[in-house]
Write a protein that holds these residues in place. Sequence first.
Motif, PDB file in Angstrom:
ATOM      1  N   GLU A 159       3.573  10.039  -9.748  1.00  0.00           N
ATOM      2  CA  GLU A 159       2.919  10.213 -11.045  1.00  0.00           C
ATOM      3  C   GLU A 159       2.095  11.496 -11.081  1.00  0.00           C
ATOM      4  O   GLU A 159       2.070  12.194 -12.092  1.00  0.00           O
ATOM      5  CB  GLU A 159       2.049   9.003 -11.369  1.00  0.00           C
ATOM      6  CG  GLU A 159       2.851   7.776 -11.696  1.00  0.00           C
ATOM      7  CD  GLU A 159       2.001   6.543 -11.883  1.00  0.00           C
ATOM      8  OE1 GLU A 159       0.753   6.641 -11.845  1.00  0.00           O
ATOM      9  OE2 GLU A 159       2.580   5.464 -12.061  1.00  0.00           O
ATOM     10  N   LEU A 160       1.440  11.813  -9.975  1.00  0.00           N
ATOM     11  CA  LEU A 160       0.645  13.034  -9.914  1.00  0.00           C
ATOM     12  C   LEU A 160       1.543  14.265 -10.004  1.00  0.00           C
ATOM     13  O   LEU A 160       1.224  15.221 -10.717  1.00  0.00           O
ATOM     14  CB  LEU A 160      -0.190  13.067  -8.632  1.00  0.00           C
ATOM     15  CG  LEU A 160      -1.136  14.251  -8.474  1.00  0.00           C
ATOM     16  CD1 LEU A 160      -2.113  14.337  -9.637  1.00  0.00           C
ATOM     17  CD2 LEU A 160      -1.881  14.140  -7.161  1.00  0.00           C
TER      18      LEU A 160
ATOM     19  N   ASP B 295       0.823  -1.210   0.000  1.00  0.00           N
ATOM     20  CA  ASP B 295       0.000   0.000   0.000  1.00  0.00           C
ATOM     21  C   ASP B 295       0.856   1.259   0.000  1.00  0.00           C
ATOM     22  O   ASP B 295       0.566   2.222  -0.713  1.00  0.00           O
ATOM     23  CB  ASP B 295      -0.953   0.014   1.203  1.00  0.00           C
ATOM     24  CG  ASP B 295      -2.076  -1.002   1.070  1.00  0.00           C
ATOM     25  OD1 ASP B 295      -2.304  -1.521  -0.042  1.00  0.00           O
ATOM     26  OD2 ASP B 295      -2.730  -1.287   2.099  1.00  0.00           O
TER      27      ASP B 295
ATOM     28  N   MET C  24       2.491   1.684  -3.466  1.00  0.00           N
ATOM     29  CA  MET C  24       1.510   2.136  -4.455  1.00  0.00           C
ATOM     30  C   MET C  24       1.142   3.604  -4.246  1.00  0.00           C
ATOM     31  O   MET C  24       1.023   4.362  -5.206  1.00  0.00           O
ATOM     32  CB  MET C  24       0.258   1.255  -4.403  1.00  0.00           C
ATOM     33  CG  MET C  24       0.505  -0.174  -4.844  1.00  0.00           C
ATOM     34  SD  MET C  24       1.238  -0.305  -6.501  1.00  0.00           S
ATOM     35  CE  MET C  24      -0.067   0.360  -7.488  1.00  0.00           C
ATOM     36  N   LEU C  25       0.964   4.008  -3.001  1.00  0.00           N
ATOM     37  CA  LEU C  25       0.643   5.403  -2.709  1.00  0.00           C
ATOM     38  C   LEU C  25       1.782   6.315  -3.137  1.00  0.00           C
ATOM     39  O   LEU C  25       1.556   7.372  -3.734  1.00  0.00           O
ATOM     40  CB  LEU C  25       0.342   5.579  -1.221  1.00  0.00           C
ATOM     41  CG  LEU C  25      -0.033   6.979  -0.767  1.00  0.00           C
ATOM     42  CD1 LEU C  25      -1.279   7.480  -1.494  1.00  0.00           C
ATOM     43  CD2 LEU C  25      -0.266   6.995   0.738  1.00  0.00           C
ATOM     44  N   ASN C  26       3.002   5.907  -2.857  1.00  0.00           N
ATOM     45  CA  ASN C  26       4.158   6.709  -3.247  1.00  0.00           C
ATOM     46  C   ASN C  26       4.253   6.830  -4.771  1.00  0.00           C
ATOM     47  O   ASN C  26       4.523   7.913  -5.302  1.00  0.00           O
ATOM     48  CB  ASN C  26       5.439   6.107  -2.676  1.00  0.00           C
ATOM     49  CG  ASN C  26       6.612   7.030  -2.846  1.00  0.00           C
ATOM     50  OD1 ASN C  26       6.516   8.229  -2.622  1.00  0.00           O
ATOM     51  ND2 ASN C  26       7.731   6.470  -3.244  1.00  0.00           N
ATOM     52  N   ASN C  27       4.011   5.718  -5.480  1.00  0.00           N
ATOM     53  CA  ASN C  27       4.019   5.763  -6.946  1.00  0.00           C
ATOM     54  C   ASN C  27       2.943   6.709  -7.471  1.00  0.00           C
ATOM     55  O   ASN C  27       3.172   7.463  -8.411  1.00  0.00           O
ATOM     56  CB  ASN C  27       3.810   4.365  -7.531  1.00  0.00           C
ATOM     57  CG  ASN C  27       5.037   3.501  -7.407  1.00  0.00           C
ATOM     58  OD1 ASN C  27       6.138   3.980  -7.172  1.00  0.00           O
ATOM     59  ND2 ASN C  27       4.846   2.208  -7.548  1.00  0.00           N
ATOM     60  N   ARG C  28       1.785   6.663  -6.862  1.00  0.00           N
ATOM     61  CA  ARG C  28       0.681   7.545  -7.270  1.00  0.00           C
ATOM     62  C   ARG C  28       1.057   9.002  -7.070  1.00  0.00           C
ATOM     63  O   ARG C  28       0.811   9.843  -7.934  1.00  0.00           O
ATOM     64  CB  ARG C  28      -0.569   7.191  -6.453  1.00  0.00           C
ATOM     65  CG  ARG C  28      -1.719   8.125  -6.646  1.00  0.00           C
ATOM     66  CD  ARG C  28      -2.658   7.592  -7.702  1.00  0.00           C
ATOM     67  NE  ARG C  28      -3.905   8.294  -7.604  1.00  0.00           N
ATOM     68  CZ  ARG C  28      -4.307   9.161  -8.532  1.00  0.00           C
ATOM     69  NH1 ARG C  28      -3.579   9.382  -9.583  1.00  0.00           N
ATOM     70  NH2 ARG C  28      -5.451   9.774  -8.400  1.00  0.00           N
ATOM     71  N   ARG C  29       1.664   9.302  -5.929  1.00  0.00           N
ATOM     72  CA  ARG C  29       2.102  10.684  -5.657  1.00  0.00           C
ATOM     73  C   ARG C  29       3.114  11.148  -6.690  1.00  0.00           C
ATOM     74  O   ARG C  29       3.032  12.272  -7.191  1.00  0.00           O
ATOM     75  CB  ARG C  29       2.707  10.784  -4.263  1.00  0.00           C
ATOM     76  CG  ARG C  29       1.713  10.797  -3.163  1.00  0.00           C
ATOM     77  CD  ARG C  29       2.401  11.032  -1.822  1.00  0.00           C
ATOM     78  NE  ARG C  29       1.475  10.800  -0.745  1.00  0.00           N
ATOM     79  CZ  ARG C  29       1.733  10.072   0.327  1.00  0.00           C
ATOM     80  NH1 ARG C  29       2.911   9.502   0.473  1.00  0.00           N
ATOM     81  NH2 ARG C  29       0.811   9.907   1.255  1.00  0.00           N
TER      82      ARG C  29
ATOM     83  N   TYR D 278       2.624  14.607 -13.556  1.00  0.00           N
ATOM     84  CA  TYR D 278       1.519  15.125 -14.358  1.00  0.00           C
ATOM     85  C   TYR D 278       1.373  16.637 -14.166  1.00  0.00           C
ATOM     86  O   TYR D 278       1.188  17.378 -15.130  1.00  0.00           O
ATOM     87  CB  TYR D 278       0.210  14.421 -14.000  1.00  0.00           C
ATOM     88  CG  TYR D 278      -0.963  15.034 -14.716  1.00  0.00           C
ATOM     89  CD1 TYR D 278      -1.200  14.741 -16.057  1.00  0.00           C
ATOM     90  CD2 TYR D 278      -1.809  15.925 -14.077  1.00  0.00           C
ATOM     91  CE1 TYR D 278      -2.254  15.321 -16.736  1.00  0.00           C
ATOM     92  CE2 TYR D 278      -2.868  16.517 -14.746  1.00  0.00           C
ATOM     93  CZ  TYR D 278      -3.091  16.212 -16.076  1.00  0.00           C
ATOM     94  OH  TYR D 278      -4.118  16.806 -16.740  1.00  0.00           O
TER      95      TYR D 278
END
Length: 72
Positions: free
Chosen positions: A43-44, A33, A36-41, A47
């Motif tokens: 990527e955001l 978890d 995944m959260l770190n990857n999402r951050r 972006y």
Amino acid sequence: MASSIRNHPDFAAKYQGNADRHNRDLAFNKIFDEVMLNNRRNELELYKLLATGAAFKAATQQSLREMLDGGV
């Protein structure tokens, strides 16, 4: 993603070195978890940089084109 999980600070002690299957599963779920959260951050943030910085976007696109065309 597997390398990110292996590099997590809790991986060796709480997952890899844990003989208790239940605690090992709990540790894996927590590490997963967090990764995944770190990857999402990340990527955001990328972006946001691409959406708001025309020069950054152009440089990123050029670098990718060079890599894809075999220049790198």
